[in-house]
Scaffold this motif. Structure first.
Motif, mmCIF file in Angstrom:
data_model
loop_
_atom_site.group_PDB
_atom_site.id
_atom_site.type_symbol
_atom_site.label_atom_id
_atom_site.label_comp_id
_atom_site.label_asym_id
_atom_site.label_seq_id
_atom_site.Cartn_x
_atom_site.Cartn_y
_atom_site.Cartn_z
ATOM 1 N N GLN A 28 0.841 -1.192 0.000
ATOM 2 C CA GLN A 28 0.000 0.000 0.000
ATOM 3 C C GLN A 28 0.880 1.247 0.000
ATOM 4 O OE1 GLN A 28 -2.727 -0.292 3.299
ATOM 5 N NE2 GLN A 28 -4.102 -1.650 2.179
ATOM 6 N N VAL A 30 0.986 5.599 -0.645
ATOM 7 C CA VAL A 30 0.364 6.893 -0.885
ATOM 8 C C VAL A 30 1.348 7.716 -1.702
ATOM 9 C CG1 VAL A 30 -0.539 9.014 0.139
ATOM 10 C CG2 VAL A 30 -0.952 6.806 1.253
ATOM 11 N N ASP A 47 -2.402 4.146 -13.175
ATOM 12 C CA ASP A 47 -3.482 3.888 -12.238
ATOM 13 C C ASP A 47 -4.716 3.374 -12.959
ATOM 14 O OD1 ASP A 47 -4.673 3.976 -9.616
ATOM 15 O OD2 ASP A 47 -5.715 5.811 -10.230
ATOM 16 N N SER A 53 -1.779 -2.294 -9.856
ATOM 17 C CA SER A 53 -2.347 -3.516 -9.270
ATOM 18 C C SER A 53 -1.687 -4.762 -9.839
ATOM 19 C CB SER A 53 -3.865 -3.552 -9.508
ATOM 20 O OG SER A 53 -4.177 -3.525 -10.887
ATOM 21 N N SER A 58 -1.363 -1.393 -4.063
ATOM 22 C CA SER A 58 -2.568 -0.598 -3.883
ATOM 23 C C SER A 58 -2.110 0.844 -3.707
ATOM 24 C CB SER A 58 -3.350 -1.068 -2.662
ATOM 25 O OG SER A 58 -4.458 -0.208 -2.425
ATOM 26 N N VAL A 59 -2.315 1.661 -4.720
ATOM 27 C CA VAL A 59 -1.750 3.009 -4.750
ATOM 28 C C VAL A 59 -2.865 4.048 -4.625
ATOM 29 C CG1 VAL A 59 -0.484 4.694 -6.141
ATOM 30 C CG2 VAL A 59 0.238 2.294 -6.117
ATOM 31 N N LYS A 60 -2.670 4.974 -3.701
ATOM 32 C CA LYS A 60 -3.600 6.080 -3.517
ATOM 33 C C LYS A 60 -2.932 7.367 -3.971
ATOM 34 C CE LYS A 60 -6.580 8.270 -0.018
ATOM 35 N NZ LYS A 60 -6.971 8.264 1.408
ATOM 36 N N ILE A 62 -2.748 11.364 -4.167
ATOM 37 C CA ILE A 62 -3.186 12.519 -3.374
ATOM 38 C C ILE A 62 -2.603 13.798 -3.981
ATOM 39 C CG2 ILE A 62 -3.115 13.634 -1.118
ATOM 40 C CD1 ILE A 62 -4.720 11.174 -0.969
ATOM 41 N N THR A 79 2.833 10.249 3.450
ATOM 42 C CA THR A 79 3.004 9.983 2.019
ATOM 43 C C THR A 79 4.348 9.301 1.828
ATOM 44 O OG1 THR A 79 1.661 11.906 1.420
ATOM 45 C CG2 THR A 79 3.159 11.063 -0.267
ATOM 46 N N SER A 256 -8.247 12.236 -13.745
ATOM 47 C CA SER A 256 -7.502 12.558 -12.527
ATOM 48 C C SER A 256 -7.457 14.048 -12.218
ATOM 49 C CB SER A 256 -6.073 12.007 -12.641
ATOM 50 O OG SER A 256 -6.084 10.601 -12.759
#
Length: 320
Positions: A28, A30, A47, A53, A58-60, A62, A79, A256
């Motif tokens: 995971q 950020v 993304d 994936s 699992s990339v968020k 921001i 981050t 995005s």
């Protein structure tokens, strides 16, 4: 200003020393962005195309209002990967933070200095207000560089107002609440249509520039290098797809960044050719940044490129 920036990064350093990287589950990440810029299109494509994936991540994603805010989040550990500009990295390193650039995102100078219709020359900005994203940010640094190159004193002749990203600054110039600001290439045509003046294309005085870089804390690489390599692999797939499939990249920008079709297309064509396949960082521009920050008293020494860049991943890509 220099004292305020120094105190800010001193507080950030204290946070970094006493608050270790925030715990995160393996895989995971950020990822923080310093601006709403089309230069980041490979990450958006990666993304939306599922490349992250596919690498077990699992990339968020921001978005921050400025590079200073992004750097704060990296230092606190909230981050893990920063996608931003050089000045905040240099300022953090100057404050003692163990952080380095690892990859070049875009080597382009895409900015123009715009002004209200009544202001037709840079010299007419004396005594006026210039909007920047935040104090000590790239937008302030470049505005100051332009003013100095044209004979003005960037610290005494203008007032800087920190109000946020390019869309906010553009609207402020349009409304007349500020007199000038820097905008990115995706907004050039809109500026012309709005009757604003493009006082200077910055590429005329700075032809090659490390516009955006990937940077992160060194302890993240030590503890989670495999995840970063997986991220970089997916990101590079995003670069390749952006160059081969304009429709995918434009769709990524619309999704995005919430750009409309016209702005997304303009942003795509403005930046796609500046995306290096091998992660090369425009070192001459980075050296210029270091020199200017040292001469202004923002940093205490002229840092070498090796103090700012971890070349391992760039060299590996160049060998292949």
């Amino acid at each position: 200003m220099r004292r305020a920036i120094g105190l800010l990064f001193l507080s950030m350093l204290i946070i970094a020393m006493f608050a270790p990287q925030a715990a995160a589950q393996k895989g995971q990440l950020v990822v923080g962005f310093s601006a709403y810029s089309a230069a980041f299109m490979p990450a958006f494509v990666a993304d939306r195309s599922g490349y992250f994936s596919q690498e077990g991540l699992s990339v968020k994603l921001i978005f921050f209002q400025s590079g200073v805010q992004l750097a704060q989040s990296l230092i606190s550990g909230d981050t893990q990967i920063g996608m931003g500009s050089a000045p905040e990295l240099i300022t953090a390193v100057n404050a003692g933070v163990k952080m380095r650039a690892v990859w070049g995102i875009s080597n382009k100078m895409p900015y123009a200095l715009i002004s209200r219709p009544q202001i037709r020359t840079i010299n007419e900005l004396k005594g006026k207000k210039i909007a920047v994203s935040s104090r000590g940010s790239l937008s302030e640094f470049l505005a100051a560089y332009v003013l100095k190159s044209k004979g003005l004193d960037p610290q005494r002749d203008v007032t800087y107002l920190p109000i946020g990203g390019v869309p906010t600054r553009f609207a402020a110039v349009q409304s007349g609440s500020v007199d000038a600001s820097l905008i990115s290439a995706a907004h050039f045509e809109k500026a012309r249509q709005s009757g604003l003046n493009l006082l200077l294309m910055l590429e005329d005085i700075i032809p090659e520039w490390p516009l955006d870089i990937i940077y992160l804390r060194e302890d993240f690489l030590t503890s989670r290098e495999a995840e970063f390599k997986a991220y970089l692999k997916a990101y590079r797939q995003g670069v390749a797809t952006s160059k081969k499939n304009p429709d995918a990249a434009i769709a990524g920008l619309r999704h995005s960044l919430r750009f409309d079709q016209s702005l997304a297309k303009e942003g795509y064509h403005a930046y796609v050719s500046s995306l290096p396949d091998d992660g090369r960082i425009a070192e001459k521009g980075l050296e210029l940044t270091v020199d200017q920050m040292f001469e202004s008293g923002t940093i205490k020494k002229r840092f070498s490129m090796k103090e700012l860049i971890d070349y391992r991943y760039i060299w590996e890509a160049q060998k292949k």
